[in-house]
Design a protein around this motif. Structure first.
Motif, PDB file in Angstrom:
ATOM      1  N   ARG A   1       0.964   2.796  13.009  1.00  0.00           N
ATOM      2  CA  ARG A   1       1.414   1.620  12.261  1.00  0.00           C
ATOM      3  C   ARG A   1       0.322   0.535  12.262  1.00  0.00           C
ATOM      4  NH1 ARG A   1       5.690   0.805  14.855  1.00  0.00           N
ATOM      5  NH2 ARG A   1       7.298   1.358  13.313  1.00  0.00           N
ATOM      6  N   LYS A   2      -0.249   0.277  13.415  1.00  0.00           N
ATOM      7  CA  LYS A   2      -1.286  -0.748  13.538  1.00  0.00           C
ATOM      8  C   LYS A   2      -2.514  -0.395  12.696  1.00  0.00           C
ATOM      9  CE  LYS A   2      -4.307  -2.898  17.004  1.00  0.00           C
ATOM     10  NZ  LYS A   2      -4.684  -2.923  18.453  1.00  0.00           N
ATOM     11  N   LYS A   3      -2.921   0.879  12.718  1.00  0.00           N
ATOM     12  CA  LYS A   3      -4.115   1.279  11.967  1.00  0.00           C
ATOM     13  C   LYS A   3      -3.845   1.318  10.464  1.00  0.00           C
ATOM     14  CE  LYS A   3      -6.725   3.547  15.545  1.00  0.00           C
ATOM     15  NZ  LYS A   3      -7.817   4.520  15.757  1.00  0.00           N
ATOM     16  N   LEU A   4      -2.638   1.692  10.081  1.00  0.00           N
ATOM     17  CA  LEU A   4      -2.272   1.631   8.666  1.00  0.00           C
ATOM     18  C   LEU A   4      -2.309   0.192   8.171  1.00  0.00           C
ATOM     19  CD1 LEU A   4       0.760   4.108   8.486  1.00  0.00           C
ATOM     20  CD2 LEU A   4      -1.490   4.457   7.445  1.00  0.00           C
ATOM     21  N   ARG A   5      -1.821  -0.721   8.993  1.00  0.00           N
ATOM     22  CA  ARG A   5      -1.795  -2.125   8.604  1.00  0.00           C
ATOM     23  C   ARG A   5      -3.215  -2.647   8.388  1.00  0.00           C
ATOM     24  NH1 ARG A   5       0.980  -4.599   5.656  1.00  0.00           N
ATOM     25  NH2 ARG A   5       2.827  -3.767   6.731  1.00  0.00           N
TER      26      ARG A   5
ATOM     27  N   ASP B   1       7.715  14.845  -0.625  1.00  0.00           N
ATOM     28  CA  ASP B   1       8.536  14.365  -1.739  1.00  0.00           C
ATOM     29  C   ASP B   1       9.857  13.807  -1.226  1.00  0.00           C
ATOM     30  OD1 ASP B   1       9.247  14.142  -4.602  1.00  0.00           O
ATOM     31  OD2 ASP B   1      10.636  15.791  -4.174  1.00  0.00           O
ATOM     32  N   GLU B   2      10.487  14.529  -0.309  1.00  0.00           N
ATOM     33  CA  GLU B   2      11.775  14.098   0.247  1.00  0.00           C
ATOM     34  C   GLU B   2      11.641  12.777   1.014  1.00  0.00           C
ATOM     35  OE1 GLU B   2      12.850  17.392   2.665  1.00  0.00           O
ATOM     36  OE2 GLU B   2      13.410  18.687   0.971  1.00  0.00           O
ATOM     37  N   LEU B   3      10.492  12.579   1.662  1.00  0.00           N
ATOM     38  CA  LEU B   3      10.301  11.398   2.508  1.00  0.00           C
ATOM     39  C   LEU B   3       9.840  10.163   1.741  1.00  0.00           C
ATOM     40  CD1 LEU B   3       8.562  13.148   5.537  1.00  0.00           C
ATOM     41  CD2 LEU B   3      10.897  12.228   5.482  1.00  0.00           C
ATOM     42  N   GLY B   4       9.430  10.335   0.485  1.00  0.00           N
ATOM     43  CA  GLY B   4       9.050   9.184  -0.315  1.00  0.00           C
ATOM     44  C   GLY B   4       7.574   8.856  -0.359  1.00  0.00           C
ATOM     45  N   TYR B   5       6.715   9.812  -0.002  1.00  0.00           N
ATOM     46  CA  TYR B   5       5.271   9.592  -0.174  1.00  0.00           C
ATOM     47  C   TYR B   5       4.978   9.361  -1.651  1.00  0.00           C
ATOM     48  CZ  TYR B   5       3.993  11.018   4.605  1.00  0.00           C
ATOM     49  OH  TYR B   5       3.839  11.089   5.976  1.00  0.00           O
ATOM     50  N   GLY B   6       3.898   8.607  -1.923  1.00  0.00           N
ATOM     51  CA  GLY B   6       3.621   8.211  -3.298  1.00  0.00           C
ATOM     52  C   GLY B   6       3.025   9.297  -4.162  1.00  0.00           C
TER      53      GLY B   6
ATOM     54  N   GLU C   1       8.339   7.918   8.131  1.00  0.00           N
ATOM     55  CA  GLU C   1       9.281   6.898   8.594  1.00  0.00           C
ATOM     56  C   GLU C   1       8.702   5.486   8.450  1.00  0.00           C
ATOM     57  OE1 GLU C   1      10.230   8.002  12.570  1.00  0.00           O
ATOM     58  OE2 GLU C   1      11.414   9.760  11.977  1.00  0.00           O
ATOM     59  N   LEU C   2       7.369   5.393   8.327  1.00  0.00           N
ATOM     60  CA  LEU C   2       6.716   4.084   8.201  1.00  0.00           C
ATOM     61  C   LEU C   2       6.557   3.643   6.751  1.00  0.00           C
ATOM     62  CD1 LEU C   2       3.858   4.609  10.824  1.00  0.00           C
ATOM     63  CD2 LEU C   2       6.101   3.556  11.204  1.00  0.00           C
ATOM     64  N   ILE C   3       6.853   4.537   5.816  1.00  0.00           N
ATOM     65  CA  ILE C   3       6.621   4.242   4.392  1.00  0.00           C
ATOM     66  C   ILE C   3       7.299   2.941   3.945  1.00  0.00           C
ATOM     67  CG2 ILE C   3       7.168   5.024   2.033  1.00  0.00           C
ATOM     68  CD1 ILE C   3       6.485   7.868   2.977  1.00  0.00           C
ATOM     69  N   PRO C   4       8.566   2.693   4.303  1.00  0.00           N
ATOM     70  CA  PRO C   4       9.209   1.454   3.828  1.00  0.00           C
ATOM     71  C   PRO C   4       8.489   0.178   4.247  1.00  0.00           C
ATOM     72  CG  PRO C   4      10.853   2.989   4.647  1.00  0.00           C
ATOM     73  CD  PRO C   4       9.519   3.559   5.036  1.00  0.00           C
TER      74      PRO C   4
ATOM     75  N   MET D   1       0.842  -1.194   0.000  1.00  0.00           N
ATOM     76  CA  MET D   1       0.000   0.000   0.000  1.00  0.00           C
ATOM     77  C   MET D   1       0.875   1.241   0.000  1.00  0.00           C
ATOM     78  SD  MET D   1      -2.981   1.095   2.763  1.00  0.00           S
ATOM     79  CE  MET D   1      -1.830   1.501   4.103  1.00  0.00           C
ATOM     80  N   LYS D   2       0.669   2.108  -0.973  1.00  0.00           N
ATOM     81  CA  LYS D   2       1.379   3.382  -1.017  1.00  0.00           C
ATOM     82  C   LYS D   2       0.754   4.343  -0.012  1.00  0.00           C
ATOM     83  CE  LYS D   2       3.966   2.564  -4.754  1.00  0.00           C
ATOM     84  NZ  LYS D   2       5.449   2.591  -4.756  1.00  0.00           N
ATOM     85  N   LEU D   3       1.580   5.133   0.633  1.00  0.00           N
ATOM     86  CA  LEU D   3       1.091   6.195   1.504  1.00  0.00           C
ATOM     87  C   LEU D   3       1.176   7.515   0.748  1.00  0.00           C
ATOM     88  CD1 LEU D   3       2.624   5.243   4.969  1.00  0.00           C
ATOM     89  CD2 LEU D   3       0.411   4.623   3.992  1.00  0.00           C
ATOM     90  N   ASP D   4       0.034   8.155   0.547  1.00  0.00           N
ATOM     91  CA  ASP D   4      -0.075   9.413  -0.166  1.00  0.00           C
ATOM     92  C   ASP D   4      -0.489  10.510   0.805  1.00  0.00           C
ATOM     93  OD1 ASP D   4       0.382   7.850  -2.418  1.00  0.00           O
ATOM     94  OD2 ASP D   4      -1.700   7.903  -3.114  1.00  0.00           O
ATOM     95  N   ILE D   5      -0.624  11.724   0.301  1.00  0.00           N
ATOM     96  CA  ILE D   5      -1.150  12.838   1.099  1.00  0.00           C
ATOM     97  C   ILE D   5      -2.283  13.495   0.338  1.00  0.00           C
ATOM     98  CG2 ILE D   5      -0.671  15.137   2.035  1.00  0.00           C
ATOM     99  CD1 ILE D   5       1.941  14.187   3.015  1.00  0.00           C
ATOM    100  N   PHE D   6      -3.344  13.826   1.082  1.00  0.00           N
ATOM    101  CA  PHE D   6      -4.530  14.491   0.545  1.00  0.00           C
ATOM    102  C   PHE D   6      -4.578  15.896   1.132  1.00  0.00           C
ATOM    103  CE2 PHE D   6      -9.023  15.616   0.697  1.00  0.00           C
ATOM    104  CZ  PHE D   6      -9.530  15.156  -0.511  1.00  0.00           C
ATOM    105  N   SER D   7      -4.732  16.906   0.287  1.00  0.00           N
ATOM    106  CA  SER D   7      -4.665  18.294   0.758  1.00  0.00           C
ATOM    107  C   SER D   7      -5.896  19.087   0.343  1.00  0.00           C
ATOM    108  CB  SER D   7      -3.413  18.979   0.199  1.00  0.00           C
ATOM    109  OG  SER D   7      -3.432  20.373   0.468  1.00  0.00           O
ATOM    110  N   GLU D   8      -6.481  19.792   1.317  1.00  0.00           N
ATOM    111  CA  GLU D   8      -7.578  20.722   1.060  1.00  0.00           C
ATOM    112  C   GLU D   8      -7.100  22.174   1.123  1.00  0.00           C
ATOM    113  OE1 GLU D   8     -10.944  20.050   0.741  1.00  0.00           O
ATOM    114  OE2 GLU D   8     -11.383  18.164   1.763  1.00  0.00           O
ATOM    115  N   ILE D   9      -5.987  22.412   1.797  1.00  0.00           N
ATOM    116  CA  ILE D   9      -5.524  23.750   2.225  1.00  0.00           C
ATOM    117  C   ILE D   9      -6.644  24.414   3.024  1.00  0.00           C
ATOM    118  CG2 ILE D   9      -4.341  25.881   1.631  1.00  0.00           C
ATOM    119  CD1 ILE D   9      -3.604  24.793  -1.018  1.00  0.00           C
ATOM    120  N   GLN D  10      -6.840  23.922   4.220  1.00  0.00           N
ATOM    121  CA  GLN D  10      -7.880  24.457   5.090  1.00  0.00           C
ATOM    122  C   GLN D  10      -7.373  25.686   5.835  1.00  0.00           C
ATOM    123  OE1 GLN D  10      -9.450  20.848   7.161  1.00  0.00           O
ATOM    124  NE2 GLN D  10     -10.959  20.943   5.515  1.00  0.00           N
ATOM    125  N   ASN D  11      -8.280  26.632   6.083  1.00  0.00           N
ATOM    126  CA  ASN D  11      -7.905  27.927   6.645  1.00  0.00           C
ATOM    127  C   ASN D  11      -8.969  28.381   7.639  1.00  0.00           C
ATOM    128  OD1 ASN D  11      -6.367  30.298   6.889  1.00  0.00           O
ATOM    129  ND2 ASN D  11      -7.606  31.354   5.354  1.00  0.00           N
TER     130      ASN D  11
END
Length: 386
Positions: free
Chosen positions: A342-346, A36-41, A379-382, A1-11
């Motif tokens: 980690r447990k909830k991602l799994r 990007d530096e951390l390796g998110y998908g 840090e959990l991406i790998p 499973m790839k870990l991505d990020i979802f952004s709304e830019i909430q204010n």
């Protein structure tokens, strides 16, 4: 499973006297560069109009173009383009997405959705035609990307995408019928609801996979058989720090604002009427009808989250901790220490989800807290990235 990020830019209000919108946008760029530096998908940017504090992301194609020049690995997803042609004409969808793909060197991912009542009104879209308009866009855009001029008045749409034959295509979905629809179209599905318990998520994944398996004529060149889900993710040093540091208030704030902006009472009733019609037909409604009839037979009553949502829809002010606890009870919120996260991602990975869109910049969570969470989850991406 790839870990991505979802952004709304909430204010969220209250707004300071300085240029808070500029700061929020710059913070989003900083968060994306770190991801990007951390390796998110993939960085998924939403599209909303007239959303005020709920979302500043009214021109996601511009932000994604900027990110294409500040990042090198992370994929750039538009989740999702509002597809009725009164809002985004199919030719403009195809052109902008292809240009983003060129600028990013082939990192674009494109989702489409029919949008919601407040945006239909804003752009003068007829609610009776938005479903048909969205279908038309799904059929036309991939043809334009591959040089078929029959859907663009005989005029080639340029530039062509960098990716060949074209970028992955997705559909935002929040109901069983739309999960089935995405599968039958042969596009990936972007599960966009925060309030689903994990057992129902599992069944929605099965529904989508079954529909995708039956797809013989995808709208694109091939079937994009992928499932992405978004949920609120916040990781701190301890469980207590994660919740008391703003996660409970952020979940409550998001729930209330989402229900208000999307006019969820009307949308909820519309969905309920469509689902009642499917359940009332003993053999009809395709895979979605079968899904809903099984759900009705197995239901043990409304979940705590649904009861809380109902109270909010009726105008009640529900305490932050109560909203958070009702949502957390479903295990669909991923909040806590690195071990808890980690447990909830799994649990999500075990459902066969391909991409988890981690919704980290939510409500009034401080920017530094968001960056810290992005780092900890990174840090959990790998462990999850096969």
């Amino acid at each position: 499973m790839k870990l991505d990020i979802f952004s709304e830019i909430q204010n969220p209000r209250p707004w300071p006297a300085d240029d808070h919108q500029h700061h929020r946008i710059q913070q989003a760029i900083e968060q994306a560069v770190l991801a990007d530096e951390l390796g998110y998908g993939c960085w998924w940017q939403v599209e909303h109009h007239g959303a005020e504090e709920f979302s500043l992301s009214s021109a996601p194609e511009l932000l994604l173009a900027a990110l294409s020049q500040r990042t090198s690995r992370i994929r750039l997803g538009h989740a999702a383009v509002l597809a009725p042609r009164e809002i985004n004409h199919p030719i403009r969808i195809a052109e902008r997405a292809a240009m983003l793909d060129q600028l990013s060197g082939g990192r674009a991912e494109i989702g489409l959705t029919r949008s919601t009542p407040p945006e239909w009104r804003l752009f003068g879209a007829d609610p009776a035609t938005v479903r048909e308009r969205t279908r038309d866009a799904f059929e036309a855009v991939p043809k334009m990307w591959t040089g078929d001029t029959s859907v663009s008045g005989g005029v080639p749409v340029v530039p062509a995408p960098y990716q060949r034959p074209h970028p992955p295509l997705w559909q935002a979905a929040s109901s069983p019928a739309s999960f089935e629809e995405a599968g039958r179209r042969g596009v990936g599905v972007l599960g966009t609801t925060l309030w689903e318990p994990l057992d129902r998520v599992a069944r929605l994944v099965e529904l989508y996979r079954a529909a995708a398996a039956e797809c013989r004529e995808p709208v694109g060149v091939s079937v994009n058989n992928q499932v992405a889900f978004f949920t609120f993710v916040h990781c701190a040093e301890t469980d207590e720090e994660a919740m008391r540091g703003g996660a409970a208030a952020a979940a409550a704030w998001y729930t209330a604002r989402a229900l208000t902006f999307f006019e969820a009472a009307d949308a909820f009733m519309e969905t309920m009427e469509r689902e009642r019609a499917l359940m009332a037909d003993p053999a009809g409604g395709g895979l979605a009808g079968e899904f809903l009839r099984r759900e009705a037979a197995a239901a043990g009553g409304p979940s705590a989250a649904m009861l809380v949502i109902g109270r909010i829809l009726q105008g009640e002010t529900v305490p932050d901790d109560e909203v958070y606890n009702a949502l957390a009870e479903q295990d669909s919120l991923i909040v806590g220490s690195p071990e808890t996260v980690r447990k909830k991602l799994r649990a999500y990975a075990d459902l066969g989800i391909d991409r988890l869109m981690c919704f980290q910049q939510v409500g009034a969570l401080p920017h530094e807290s968001v960056l810290s969470s992005i780092r900890r989850v990174g840090e959990l991406i790998p462990e999850f990235d096969d």
